[in-house]
Motif scaffolding. Structure first.
Motif, PDB file in Angstrom:
ATOM      1  N   CYS A  42       0.850  -1.208   0.000  1.00 19.87           N
ATOM      2  CA  CYS A  42       0.000   0.000   0.000  1.00 19.87           C
ATOM      3  C   CYS A  42       0.882   1.253   0.000  1.00 19.87           C
ATOM      4  O   CYS A  42       2.024   1.215   0.450  1.00 19.87           O
ATOM      5  CB  CYS A  42      -0.874  -0.042   1.258  1.00 19.87           C
ATOM      6  SG  CYS A  42      -1.898   1.404   1.555  1.00 19.87           S
ATOM      7  N   THR A  44       0.775   3.603   1.966  1.00 23.03           N
ATOM      8  CA  THR A  44       1.144   3.934   3.341  1.00 23.03           C
ATOM      9  C   THR A  44       2.457   3.254   3.747  1.00 23.03           C
ATOM     10  O   THR A  44       3.248   3.829   4.490  1.00 23.03           O
ATOM     11  CB  THR A  44      -0.008   3.548   4.294  1.00 23.03           C
ATOM     12  OG1 THR A  44      -1.179   4.231   3.832  1.00 23.03           O
ATOM     13  CG2 THR A  44       0.270   3.977   5.714  1.00 23.03           C
ATOM     14  N   HIS A  63       0.409  -4.128   5.930  1.00 20.66           N
ATOM     15  CA  HIS A  63      -0.794  -4.018   6.772  1.00 20.66           C
ATOM     16  C   HIS A  63      -2.091  -4.404   6.065  1.00 20.66           C
ATOM     17  O   HIS A  63      -3.159  -4.214   6.635  1.00 20.66           O
ATOM     18  CB  HIS A  63      -0.909  -2.588   7.322  1.00 20.66           C
ATOM     19  CG  HIS A  63      -1.022  -1.567   6.244  1.00 20.66           C
ATOM     20  ND1 HIS A  63       0.065  -1.023   5.620  1.00 20.66           N
ATOM     21  CD2 HIS A  63      -2.099  -1.027   5.649  1.00 20.66           C
ATOM     22  CE1 HIS A  63      -0.338  -0.168   4.698  1.00 20.66           C
ATOM     23  NE2 HIS A  63      -1.654  -0.160   4.688  1.00 20.66           N
ATOM     24  N   GLU A  64      -2.020  -4.964   4.843  1.00 20.98           N
ATOM     25  CA  GLU A  64      -3.267  -5.383   4.168  1.00 20.98           C
ATOM     26  C   GLU A  64      -3.244  -6.892   4.075  1.00 20.98           C
ATOM     27  O   GLU A  64      -2.922  -7.454   3.025  1.00 20.98           O
ATOM     28  CB  GLU A  64      -3.305  -4.836   2.739  1.00 20.98           C
ATOM     29  CG  GLU A  64      -3.487  -3.360   2.641  1.00 20.98           C
ATOM     30  CD  GLU A  64      -3.732  -2.931   1.198  1.00 20.98           C
ATOM     31  OE1 GLU A  64      -3.898  -1.729   1.004  1.00 20.98           O
ATOM     32  OE2 GLU A  64      -3.740  -3.762   0.277  1.00 20.98           O
ATOM     33  N   CYS A 163      -7.305  -2.656   3.915  1.00 18.23           N
ATOM     34  CA  CYS A 163      -6.968  -1.224   3.828  1.00 18.23           C
ATOM     35  C   CYS A 163      -7.592  -0.539   2.617  1.00 18.23           C
ATOM     36  O   CYS A 163      -8.746  -0.159   2.655  1.00 18.23           O
ATOM     37  CB  CYS A 163      -5.452  -1.030   3.868  1.00 18.23           C
ATOM     38  SG  CYS A 163      -4.956   0.690   3.948  1.00 18.23           S
ATOM     39  N   GLY A 164      -6.827  -0.379   1.525  1.00 13.93           N
ATOM     40  CA  GLY A 164      -7.235   0.509   0.432  1.00 13.93           C
ATOM     41  C   GLY A 164      -8.547   0.146  -0.244  1.00 13.93           C
ATOM     42  O   GLY A 164      -9.362   1.024  -0.544  1.00 13.93           O
TER      43      GLY A 164
HETATM   44 ZN    ZN Z   1      -2.976   0.833   3.444  1.00 13.03          ZN
END
Ligand code: ZN
Ligand code: APR
Ligand code: ZN
Length: 362
Positions: A42, A44, A63-64, A163-164
């Protein structure tokens, strides 16, 4: 017994990422250790590496993610070893003012694991990206960061919801409250905008207008459910959206770039009493000047959407089920699968705009 596994570390500002051996402690009260099966790359993660988020190096990136719970600490009842879970970066407390008022997506007291993972070589504490750190064979999280979903979904698809993709779908179905028959315009058709398009399609929007400056992105947007496309380099998007909506403007406009000029377009492309949803993340110095009379005169609402205003326990299992039923093409967001050792190259491809998502598969 603490375990040693491999993980992808951002060692310092703008330094290339590298694989290191990390120490994952046994889960303490309220914690879980998860065997990671897939984790998407991501923007981030790149921001952590570049120093845009904090200076707490070294970071354990990723984190995904989706994976299988390996062990849980004392007091954990919602998940058990063997459960297939999607990780989230906002485990809500259930007791703060926002939670008690039925708006847990604004929870003031979200939590992560209390114990720290460390670097095996130096014993240094690691900062897991968004409290997750899942570019690793195993990671330690708070049990509330684990949401069980149907295990027949592939991990690389399920992890995207962490996440996204959730941010985009949620901007449409939660924040924008898109409904059957609505007209929707989505400005910016990267991973987040495309997810907003898929979410709008899922919610029954009659028109989904995709706006981008890149024809390749507009083509992908069509495959996600866009009914019309506008290249805003060639055509004024506000005029185009009005024309496509009988002169009115869209009921919901979702801004998925995060810039003043695209927010301005979103503001003027909506119908009177329409809703603008800002899901693109601006930088601290960005400002927007609008005639106050236009804010007053147009009515409607201006909203921002964090993490798609999602509630993982409600939204993750539902979206996985819809995907398994063939109603939500989550698999189209996975451009490529890669190994742990290819994260640095994946950042380059992301930067070049070549991928929706590269997903590390373990
Ligand atoms: Zn993310
Ligand atoms: N007008 C329209 N589209 C634009 C413009 C513009 N002026 N500038 C860029 N775009 C398009 C790009 O062509 C690209 O398709 O916006 C898209 C951005 O996509 P990505 O870079 O892939 O970013 P994405 O992951 O979708 O995230 C978008 O949402 O959650 C936030 O932090 C995230 O701010 C970011 C935004
Ligand atoms: Zn709370």
């Amino acid at each position: 017994m603490a375990q040693e596994v491999r993980g992808v570390i951002a060692p310092g500002k703008d330094e290339p990422v590298r694989i290191e051996t990390i120490v994952v402690p046994d889960p303490g009260p309220g914690e879980a250790v998860v065997k990671v099966q897939a984790c998407g790359v991501c923007h981030t993660d790149l921001h952590y590496k570049q120093g845009g988020i904090s200076d707490d190096y070294p970071f354990l990136l990723g984190h995904e993610a989706a994976g299988v719970v390996e062990s849980v600490g004392a007091g954990v009842t919602d998940v058990a070893p063997g459960d297939f879970v999607v990780l989230n970066w906002r485990a809500v407390c259930g007791t703060c003012r926002a939670c008690l008022r039925g708006r847990p997506w604004y929870c003031f007291d979200t939590h992560n694991a209390e114990q720290k993972m460390t670097l095996a070589s130096t014993g240094q504490e690691l900062s897991p990206a968004l409290g997750i750190g899942a570019f690793a064979e195993k990671t330690l999280v708070a049990a509330g960061q684990c949401t069980k979903v149907d295990p027949s979904v592939s991990p690389q698809v399920a992890g995207l919801l962490g996440c996204g993709v959730m941010a985009g779908i949620g901007a449409a179905i939660n924040t924008g409250n898109v409904g059957r028959g609505d007209s929707v315009a989505v400005i910016g058709c990267g991973g987040v905008g495309d997810a907003a398009i898929a979410g709008s399609h899922l919610a029954g929007a009659a028109k989904v207008i995709a706006v981008d400056i890149d024809d390749r992105k507009l083509e992908t947007a069509r495959s996600m459910g866009a009914t019309h496309t506008v290249n805003s380099r060639e055509t004024d998007p506000v005029e185009a959206v009005r024309e496509l909506t009988g002169g009115f403007g869209a009921d919901v406009v979702i801004e998925a770039v995060g810039r003043p000029e695209t927010y301005r377009q979103a503001f003027y492309a909506r119908d009177l009493a329409g809703t603008v949803v800002l899901v693109g993340v601006p930088t601290p110095e960005m400002k927007l000047e609008l005639p106050l009379l236009d804010v007053f005169g147009r009515g409607g609402s201006l909203k921002s959407s964090w993490y798609g205003d999602c509630l993982p326990s409600r939204d993750f299992p539902m979206l996985v089920d819809l995907h398994l039923q063939g109603r939500l093409p989550l698999d189209k967001f996975v451009t490529e699968t890669i190994g742990l050792d290819e994260v640095e190259q994946a950042f380059d491809r992301m930067h070049a705009g070549d991928v929706l998502r590269s997903v590390v598969v373990l």
